[in-house]
Design a protein around this motif. Structure first.
Motif, PDB file in Angstrom:
ATOM      1  N   ALA A  20      -9.535   9.641 -10.153  1.00  0.00           N
ATOM      2  CA  ALA A  20      -9.288   9.094  -8.821  1.00  0.00           C
ATOM      3  C   ALA A  20      -7.989   8.295  -8.804  1.00  0.00           C
ATOM      4  N   LEU A  21      -7.696   7.570  -9.883  1.00  0.00           N
ATOM      5  CA  LEU A  21      -6.455   6.807  -9.944  1.00  0.00           C
ATOM      6  C   LEU A  21      -5.238   7.712 -10.059  1.00  0.00           C
ATOM      7  N   ALA A  22      -5.350   8.795 -10.774  1.00  0.00           N
ATOM      8  CA  ALA A  22      -4.217   9.689 -10.983  1.00  0.00           C
ATOM      9  C   ALA A  22      -3.935  10.542  -9.753  1.00  0.00           C
ATOM     10  N   GLU A  23      -4.936  10.828  -8.973  1.00  0.00           N
ATOM     11  CA  GLU A  23      -4.815  11.743  -7.841  1.00  0.00           C
ATOM     12  C   GLU A  23      -3.735  11.353  -6.831  1.00  0.00           C
ATOM     13  N   PRO A  24      -3.588  10.078  -6.441  1.00  0.00           N
ATOM     14  CA  PRO A  24      -2.573   9.756  -5.430  1.00  0.00           C
ATOM     15  C   PRO A  24      -1.148  10.098  -5.865  1.00  0.00           C
ATOM     16  N   CYS A  25      -0.896  10.179  -7.151  1.00  0.00           N
ATOM     17  CA  CYS A  25       0.461  10.448  -7.638  1.00  0.00           C
ATOM     18  C   CYS A  25       0.714  11.930  -7.914  1.00  0.00           C
ATOM     19  N   GLU A  26      -0.277  12.763  -7.699  1.00  0.00           N
ATOM     20  CA  GLU A  26      -0.076  14.202  -7.854  1.00  0.00           C
ATOM     21  C   GLU A  26       0.943  14.618  -6.788  1.00  0.00           C
ATOM     22  N   THR A  28       1.881  17.179  -4.863  1.00  0.00           N
ATOM     23  CA  THR A  28       1.555  17.755  -3.559  1.00  0.00           C
ATOM     24  C   THR A  28       0.861  16.738  -2.673  1.00  0.00           C
ATOM     25  N   ALA A  29      -0.122  16.024  -3.226  1.00  0.00           N
ATOM     26  CA  ALA A  29      -0.842  15.006  -2.454  1.00  0.00           C
ATOM     27  C   ALA A  29       0.104  13.888  -2.029  1.00  0.00           C
ATOM     28  N   LEU A  30       0.980  13.490  -2.921  1.00  0.00           N
ATOM     29  CA  LEU A  30       1.930  12.424  -2.618  1.00  0.00           C
ATOM     30  C   LEU A  30       2.897  12.861  -1.514  1.00  0.00           C
ATOM     31  N   ALA A  31       3.401  14.070  -1.602  1.00  0.00           N
ATOM     32  CA  ALA A  31       4.300  14.592  -0.567  1.00  0.00           C
ATOM     33  C   ALA A  31       3.598  14.637   0.787  1.00  0.00           C
ATOM     34  N   GLN A  32       2.323  15.010   0.796  1.00  0.00           N
ATOM     35  CA  GLN A  32       1.555  15.050   2.048  1.00  0.00           C
ATOM     36  C   GLN A  32       1.376  13.654   2.630  1.00  0.00           C
ATOM     37  N   GLN A  33       1.144  12.668   1.777  1.00  0.00           N
ATOM     38  CA  GLN A  33       0.993  11.295   2.262  1.00  0.00           C
ATOM     39  C   GLN A  33       2.295  10.803   2.902  1.00  0.00           C
ATOM     40  N   GLY A  89       3.673   0.997  -5.685  1.00  0.00           N
ATOM     41  CA  GLY A  89       3.004   0.284  -6.776  1.00  0.00           C
ATOM     42  C   GLY A  89       2.305   1.222  -7.748  1.00  0.00           C
ATOM     43  N   GLN A  90       1.672   2.267  -7.232  1.00  0.00           N
ATOM     44  CA  GLN A  90       0.936   3.211  -8.078  1.00  0.00           C
ATOM     45  C   GLN A  90       1.826   4.281  -8.689  1.00  0.00           C
ATOM     46  N   CYS A  91       2.775   4.782  -7.894  1.00  0.00           N
ATOM     47  CA  CYS A  91       3.503   5.992  -8.287  1.00  0.00           C
ATOM     48  C   CYS A  91       5.004   5.784  -8.439  1.00  0.00           C
ATOM     49  N   GLY A  92       5.496   4.614  -8.076  1.00  0.00           N
ATOM     50  CA  GLY A  92       6.932   4.368  -8.108  1.00  0.00           C
ATOM     51  C   GLY A  92       7.621   4.925  -6.870  1.00  0.00           C
ATOM     52  N   TRP A  93       8.931   4.722  -6.825  1.00  0.00           N
ATOM     53  CA  TRP A  93       9.735   5.242  -5.714  1.00  0.00           C
ATOM     54  C   TRP A  93       9.626   6.770  -5.707  1.00  0.00           C
ATOM     55  N   PRO A  94       9.549   7.404  -4.516  1.00  0.00           N
ATOM     56  CA  PRO A  94       9.325   8.856  -4.484  1.00  0.00           C
ATOM     57  C   PRO A  94      10.465   9.688  -5.054  1.00  0.00           C
ATOM     58  N   GLY A  95      11.647   9.117  -5.183  1.00  0.00           N
ATOM     59  CA  GLY A  95      12.752   9.853  -5.796  1.00  0.00           C
ATOM     60  C   GLY A  95      13.054  11.142  -5.067  1.00  0.00           C
ATOM     61  N   LYS A  96      13.219  12.203  -5.812  1.00  0.00           N
ATOM     62  CA  LYS A  96      13.594  13.501  -5.240  1.00  0.00           C
ATOM     63  C   LYS A  96      12.379  14.359  -4.879  1.00  0.00           C
ATOM     64  N   ALA A 102      10.292  12.770   1.050  1.00  0.00           N
ATOM     65  CA  ALA A 102       9.468  11.583   0.827  1.00  0.00           C
ATOM     66  C   ALA A 102      10.338  10.335   0.813  1.00  0.00           C
ATOM     67  N   ALA A 103      11.510  10.414   0.191  1.00  0.00           N
ATOM     68  CA  ALA A 103      12.429   9.270   0.187  1.00  0.00           C
ATOM     69  C   ALA A 103      12.897   8.960   1.606  1.00  0.00           C
ATOM     70  N   ASP A 104      13.105   9.994   2.409  1.00  0.00           N
ATOM     71  CA  ASP A 104      13.475   9.800   3.811  1.00  0.00           C
ATOM     72  C   ASP A 104      12.358   9.093   4.566  1.00  0.00           C
ATOM     73  N   ALA A 105      11.120   9.478   4.316  1.00  0.00           N
ATOM     74  CA  ALA A 105       9.983   8.818   4.964  1.00  0.00           C
ATOM     75  C   ALA A 105       9.913   7.354   4.546  1.00  0.00           C
ATOM     76  N   ALA A 106      10.087   7.088   3.255  1.00  0.00           N
ATOM     77  CA  ALA A 106      10.071   5.702   2.768  1.00  0.00           C
ATOM     78  C   ALA A 106      11.193   4.911   3.428  1.00  0.00           C
ATOM     79  N   PHE A 107      12.377   5.525   3.545  1.00  0.00           N
ATOM     80  CA  PHE A 107      13.500   4.860   4.204  1.00  0.00           C
ATOM     81  C   PHE A 107      13.140   4.476   5.638  1.00  0.00           C
ATOM     82  N   LEU A 108      12.572   5.405   6.393  1.00  0.00           N
ATOM     83  CA  LEU A 108      12.240   5.127   7.798  1.00  0.00           C
ATOM     84  C   LEU A 108      11.257   3.964   7.913  1.00  0.00           C
ATOM     85  N   ILE A 109      10.283   3.942   7.034  1.00  0.00           N
ATOM     86  CA  ILE A 109       9.290   2.862   7.074  1.00  0.00           C
ATOM     87  C   ILE A 109       9.967   1.522   6.826  1.00  0.00           C
ATOM     88  N   ILE A 110      10.865   1.486   5.864  1.00  0.00           N
ATOM     89  CA  ILE A 110      11.581   0.239   5.556  1.00  0.00           C
ATOM     90  C   ILE A 110      12.556  -0.098   6.684  1.00  0.00           C
TER      91      ILE A 110
END
Length: 193
Positions: A20-26, A28-33, A89-96, A102-110
């Protein structure tokens, strides 16, 4: 044989929390989030900006709709910020991840957060920009927005007042287009500050 199956079942149950802890950083799942957070971020902003433009032109608009949009956008932004902090916190910056979407989404949120949240993540965005995960043109918008919120002038002239499209103050306007060029932005008429 029954003991063997029971042992496997117990062992599998013991590892479920780790899975369960590893799943959020997979990936495909991370890209969907990140895609969902980006979609949520953008879903109502266009309509809200349209209302601000109508308001500036002194056209009729529904003030209740404007208020509701403000509350809803604020709620979405706060939820996205909590989720982004959790993911980083769990997976680090989304990077590439996901071709930088994903980095674009993180940018928009910030970018759409308050100044304290922006400053909290400023170093992450600067590093992501240096690695090519956030384009210079986009990073320039972040720098200008933060500077304006700090009571300083823009460096790149990327921010305008919603509705009026007036250009807020620019520091060192004589060198504006040289700074814009370094960020891959087209020239602007030199403002008279």
């Amino acid at each position: 044989m029954k003991t063997s199956n029971l042992s496997r079942a117990v062992l599998a149950l013991a590892f479920l929390p780790l899975l369960a802890l590893a799943e959020p950083c997979e990936k495909t799942a991370l890209a969907q989030q990140y895609a969902k957070m980006r979609s949520d971020d953008q879903s109502l902003r266009g309509r809200y900006i349209h209302i601000l433009e109508m308001e500036h032109r002194k056209e009729k608009f529904d003030p209740k709709e404007k208020d509701q949009l403000e509350y809803t956008i604020s709620d979405i932004d706060e939820s996205n910020q909590r989720n982004l902090d959790k993911l980083i916190g769990q997976c680090g910056w989304p990077g590439k991840l996901d071709a930088n979407r994903a980095a674009d989404a993180a940018f928009l949120i910030i970018q759409h957060a308050d100044l304290d949240y922006q400053l909290k993540h400023a170093d992450l965005l600067a590093a992501a920009n240096k690695r090519g995960e956030i384009p210079n043109k986009i990073y320039a918008m972040f720098v200008d927005r933060v500077r304006l919120r700090q009571g300083k002038g823009q460096l790149y002239g990327t921010q305008q007042e919603y509705g009026s499209n007036k250009m807020p103050p620019i520091d060192d306007p004589k060198n504006l287009n040289q700074r814009r060029k370094t960020m891959g932005l087209p020239p602007l008429p030199t403002p008279a500050n």
